[in-house]
Write a protein that holds these residues in place. Structure first.
Motif, short mmCIF file in Angstrom:
data_model
loop_
_atom_site.label_atom_id
_atom_site.label_comp_id
_atom_site.label_asym_id
_atom_site.label_seq_id
_atom_site.Cartn_x
_atom_site.Cartn_y
_atom_site.Cartn_z
N PRO A 1 0.81 -1.23 0.00
CA PRO A 1 0.00 0.00 0.00
C PRO A 1 0.84 1.27 0.00
CG PRO A 1 -0.04 -1.03 2.17
CD PRO A 1 0.71 -1.96 1.27
N ARG A 2 2.16 1.13 0.28
CA ARG A 2 3.02 2.32 0.26
C ARG A 2 3.36 2.71 -1.17
NH1 ARG A 2 7.54 -0.34 3.82
NH2 ARG A 2 6.98 -1.95 2.31
N GLU B 1 -1.70 2.20 -5.38
CA GLU B 1 -2.98 2.74 -4.88
C GLU B 1 -4.07 1.68 -4.95
OE1 GLU B 1 -4.03 6.30 -6.98
OE2 GLU B 1 -2.17 7.27 -6.35
N HIS B 2 -5.10 1.85 -4.13
CA HIS B 2 -6.30 0.99 -4.14
C HIS B 2 -5.98 -0.47 -3.87
CE1 HIS B 2 -7.95 4.61 -5.69
NE2 HIS B 2 -7.33 4.50 -6.85
N THR B 3 -5.05 -0.74 -2.98
CA THR B 3 -4.82 -2.14 -2.58
C THR B 3 -5.96 -2.54 -1.65
OG1 THR B 3 -3.51 -1.42 -0.68
CG2 THR B 3 -2.31 -1.90 -2.72
N LYS C 1 8.01 -0.05 -9.15
CA LYS C 1 6.66 0.51 -9.06
C LYS C 1 5.79 0.09 -10.26
CE LYS C 1 4.14 4.66 -8.03
NZ LYS C 1 4.13 6.06 -7.65
N GLN D 1 2.42 -2.19 -10.01
CA GLN D 1 1.16 -1.65 -10.50
C GLN D 1 0.55 -2.52 -11.59
OE1 GLN D 1 2.43 2.35 -11.12
NE2 GLN D 1 1.03 3.11 -9.54
#
Ligand code: ADP
Ligand code: ASP
Ligand code: MG
Length: 439
Positions: free
Chosen positions: A229-230, A233-235, A426, A430
């Motif tokens: 979550p760091r 987004e939206h985990t 990242k 994602q």
């Protein structure tokens, strides 16, 4: 009995300490409660140690004084009565005088471990004093009498089992038993620790040792999320994990759990529940022996990886070649995470870089050696049994635009791992989230 562990944020302010105290006493059941240091304290103790290593006592004293002021300001907020304010103040004065005494001695890694231990010693004393002030029948247990590591710096489980059961037999009838996470003694009796984030490990070791009904890890998020979550987004929280799935996620970088803490719980068959102190009624994540077929659960990333490739057309696949290669890593006590072989070469990854140069020198006897540093292992966890079709293809498909250095699949039924450059971490996380967890 249940074992409940509260992390740094969960005991990070006097108000949070009060909230935790209310939470652990709400049902009147007897519990073993493992506490971390207040959030930020262990990092500050590391900073103090850095100054002391650099022989800068003024720098260390400035930080010690600042930390002391912060702790002293907590006293008025936490306690109601003069008696407990005074008792705790006196305890903290002695603690900070003790920390200052390290500015006058030769500072080694031994002293550093003693300094690092003070965070948990302070938080557990403060919470126990608060419980006692509130009239709760509670006992502060010293982890240094119970948790010990062996000569390989691994937890000495038989010792922990013997000592924790002895402690309960000698101290029956308390409602709350408070103990420090993280800190222990080593095989030589010196103060040591279970490495950063080690309070989770303490909780799982003790839960396994006393064959607890459940181990609860209370933190600042509602359970294990399906991605970091760091970064992404939206985990979303994952409601259930098999022990092995949780162990893989923890080992491969899901910071919510210490890398090896699931092993003792798994061996003892004690379920682990991850819960949110900031939202205690949220369901969190249960980790147990149940396996949900056909589901990809989560993705995690482990940083700071080096990839070593040894190429040798002459020797590879010759009997004993891999043994010789692996023995070099064993000699330098460096464990290997991923392995890929081909007709003419083998690639392995390591996260302990302290002996990398020596290892490379020795490997050169066997062929051409190439090293890629600053890599990341991305680990996808869930039902990845080879009998299923499609899941590994989906994971690979998600990475169609990312340069992948290594892929490891088939080592277990729960995992496929990819090695990518740190700069691609990242986008890789994602891409996996949007492919594997799309609604
Ligand atoms: P504590 O101090 O309670 O031990 P940590 O900071 O060690 O807490 O662990 C909780 C943090 O782990 C969360 O705040 C979150 O940012 C991070 N984290 C990383 N990966 C995950 C994940 N997959 N699921 C949940 N939290 C994660
Ligand atoms: N206080 C230690 C750390 O910050 C241990 C823990 O919190 O689990 O790493
Ligand atoms: Mg932690």
């Amino acid at each position: 009995m249940k074992v409940l562990k509260f992390g740094g944020t969960s005991v990070g302010t006097p108000q949070r300490m009060k909230d935790v105290s209310r939470l652990i006493t709400s049902d009147g059941e007897s519990k073993l409660v493992v506490l971390s240091a207040m959030s930020g304290t262990t990092n500050t103790l590391v900073e103090i140690s850095d100054y002391l290593y650099k022989k800068n006592p003024e720098g260390a004293n400035t930080i010690i004084n600042r930390l002391e002021q912060k702790y002293m300001s907590h006293v008025d907020e936490l306690y109601q009565t003069q008696e407990w304010k005074e008792r705790t103040r006196q305890f903290l004065i002695e603690e900070f005088d003790y920390l200052r005494s390290f500015t006058k001695v030769h500072f080694t890694s031994f002293e550093e471990k003693v300094v690092l231990a003070q965070g948990e010693i302070m938080s557990t004393n403060m919470v126990t004093n608060y419980l006692l002030e509130c009239g709760v029948n509670s006992l502060l247990v010293n982890a240094l009498d119970i948790v010990r590591t062996d000569k390989n710096a691994e937890p000495d489980f038989n010792y922990i089992k013997e000592k924790s059961n002895e402690m309960f037999n000698a101290n029956k009838g308390y409602e709350i038993y408070i103990i420090q996470g993280f800190i222990c003694r080593n095989a030589y009796g010196e103060i040591d620790n279970l490495l950063r984030g080690g309070s989770d490990y303490t909780a799982c070791l003790l839960g396994a040792a006393i064959q607890a009904e459940e181990i609860q890890i209370w933190t600042d998020i509602d359970g294990m999320h399906n991605n970091d979550p760091r970064i992404v987004e939206h985990t979303e929280p994952v409601r259930q994990l098999h022990f092995e799935e949780a162990a893989e996620l923890a080992y491969f970088g899901a910071k919510i759990l210490h890398p090896t803490c699931i092993q003792p719980a798994k061996f003892a068959g004690v379920p682990v529940r991850l819960l949110n102190t900031m939202d205690p009624s949220a369901p969190g994540t249960i980790i147990n022996n149940e396996f949900q077929p056909g589901v990809i659960k989560a993705v995690a990333a482990k940083d700071g990886i080096a990839c070593i490739q040894i190429q040798s057309s002459r020797m590879l696949l010759a009997c004993g070649f891999l043994r010789k290669v692996f023995e070099i890593f064993e000699t330098y006590k460096t464990s290997i995470d991923m392995v890929c072989t081909s007709e003419v070469g083998v690639s392995v990854t390591v996260d302990n870089l302290s002996h990398l140069d020596d290892i490379i020198d020795e490997l050169k006897k066997y062929g051409t050696v190439n090293v890629d540093r600053d890599m990341v292992i991305i680990c996808v966890v869930g039902d990845l049994n080879s009998k299923n079709v499609g899941f590994e293809t989906q994971a690979c498909q998600a990475l169609k635009d990312i340069p992948v250095r290594m892929i490891s699949y088939g080592g277990s039924n729960h995992n496929i791992s990819f090695l990518v450059n740190a700069s691609d971490k990242k986008p890789t996380l994602q891409a996996l989230s949007s492919t594997l967890f799309k609604k």
